[in-house]
Design an enzyme around this catalytic site. Structure first.
Site, PDB file in Angstrom:
ATOM      1  N   GLU A 261      82.632  43.701  46.977  1.00  0.00           N
ATOM      2  CA  GLU A 261      82.374  42.630  48.028  1.00  0.00           C
ATOM      3  C   GLU A 261      81.892  43.142  49.112  1.00  0.00           C
ATOM      4  O   GLU A 261      81.822  44.196  49.863  1.00  0.00           O
ATOM      5  CB  GLU A 261      83.927  42.111  48.643  1.00  0.00           C
ATOM      6  N   HIS A 280      85.833  35.316  50.067  1.00  0.00           N
ATOM      7  CA  HIS A 280      87.243  35.847  50.356  1.00  0.00           C
ATOM      8  C   HIS A 280      87.612  35.166  51.471  1.00  0.00           C
ATOM      9  O   HIS A 280      87.863  35.795  52.719  1.00  0.00           O
ATOM     10  CB  HIS A 280      86.968  37.429  50.638  1.00  0.00           C
TER      11      HIS A 280
END
Length: 407
Positions: A261, A280
């Site tokens: 990420e 997220h």
């Protein structure tokens, strides 16, 4: 004066709690890389992070005065908990602060996936009217398979039942009676995969869960299954998911998390129309941000000023009420351990502790750790053993600990 470093953005309500304590000095330094954090951490007694900071073993090794790391959120995979434990540093999180928010995001992702809402939105914004292209699926009467029935999984189940879905779940740590009270059917992992029309994941990322939804799992799923992951990247094997979608086995996936990420711009899953994704956002609501900030700030204040341990992941938690009851026993337990250590003529192989009377009605784990602390500090002729690392050090030295209770 205790020094607290806030290494990620924290809601102002949490900062206000920290600054209102006269015994605490707060410094904000968001966006530090691990090397920068390592260089800065030395004088601080407490560190507060969210998901943006990575607390490596090197950071922890450089933290000469650090007593506690607070994670404003649930996941602690960005913290080297093992290294913190070895050094006697408490690691806390806020498991209840964003449960509702994450559960709601899961349901939102599932419905968006079923009705192809993001794809239809993109089509309309491109000037098209492709009504016949986006034929979705109802969730009514469909079977939702939940992997992990913790706090968030339970909330998702409640909401899915409200949508009149059938809910089956795999969780080895929940009893059948509890599941029945929730209206959920427990089933083995393989059976959940085989029966579910939708599958949602709600487990932490551990060595056991990493890659658990991989090629073998996809092979067991029914054709046309839809997958939702708002838990942690790495639980789903992304290459196997890509293959399952391209083969037609999986009708679509809704992903809030990725193994890396942010994912690279050319990530194969981002190119698939059947995949919808968010960056997220599971805990990204104003309410959740305030909840976790307030919770972790209060936990840090209570720990530094009163010794109260709450929601720790590497040491038994003690509420103020339990601490008040156990306080004299903790002192006694440590002195007994120290006395035993003075009497030893060789390294111990087993430590047997018996609890009798009223104290046996309480959680005695903190007392066992106190005994170990007194014993090991005497045996090792050191003061580095504390309530956090006592169990780990005993295990490393092959000391078996046996507890017995007589009420």
């Amino acid at each position: 004066m205790f020094k607290v470093l806030v290494a990620d953005k924290l809601a102002k309500q949490g900062l206000e709690i920290l600054r209102a304590c006269p015994e605490i000095e707060v410094e904000e330094a968001a966006g530090l890389k691990p090397k920068e954090l390592r260089e800065k951490i030395r004088p601080f007694h407490a560190l507060i992070v969210r998901s943006g900071s990575t607390v490596t073993a090197e950071v922890i090794e450089a933290a000469d005065h650090l007593k506690v790391i607070g994670r404003a959120g649930i996941g602690v995979d960005n913290i080297d908990v093992e290294a913190a434990t070895r050094k006697g540093i408490v690691v806390m999180n806020t498991p209840a602060g964003n449960n509702v928010t994450t559960a709601e995001h899961t349901i939102s992702m599932m419905l968006s996936l079923a009705r192809m809402i993001p794809q239809a939105t993109a089509s309309m914004k491109a000037g098209k009217w492709e009504k016949s292209k986006f034929i979705g699926s109802e969730v009514f009467n469909k079977t939702l398979g939940i992997i992990g029935m913790g706090n968030i999984g339970t909330l998702v189940a409640e909401r899915a039942l409200g949508l009149k879905m059938r809910v089956i779940a795999y969780d080895p740590f929940i009893s059948r009676e509890v599941a029945q009270r929730l209206g959920v059917e427990l089933a083995p992992f393989e059976e959940v995969l085989e029966r579910a029309d939708f599958i949602t994941i709600h487990t932490p990322l551990t060595n056991e869960t990493r890659g658990m939804i991989g090629a073998a799992a996809f092979a067991r799923m029914k054709k046309g299954v839809r997958l939702v992951n708002c838990a942690r990247g790495g639980i789903v094997d992304e290459a196997a998911l890509q293959q399952a979608i391209e083969s037609g086995k999986v009708a679509g996936a809704a992903l809030d998390v990725f193994a890396q990420e942010p994912p690279p711009p050319d990530h194969p899953l981002l190119r698939l129309e059947q995949v919808i994704c968010t960056p997220h956002l599971g805990a990204a609501t104003e309410e959740a941000q305030v909840n976790v900030a307030v919770a972790i700030a209060q936990q840090i204040v209570n720990f530094l000023t009163r010794g109260v341990i709450q929601d720790a992941v590497n040491v038994p938690s003690m509420s103020p009420e339990l601490l008040q009851v156990l306080s004299p026993y903790l002192t006694l337990a440590e002195k007994l351990g120290s006395l035993q250590g003075q009497m030893l003529t060789q390294a111990p192989k087993e430590l047997a502790i018996e609890y009798a009377g009223d104290i046996a009605n309480y959680d005695v784990k903190p007392l066992t750790l106190a005994v170990l602390r007194g014993l090991l500090n005497r045996v090792l002729e050191s003061s580095v053993v504390n309530y956090v690392n006592a169990g780990t050090i005993a295990q490393e030295r092959g000391i078996r600990v046996v507890e017995a209770k007589t009420v």
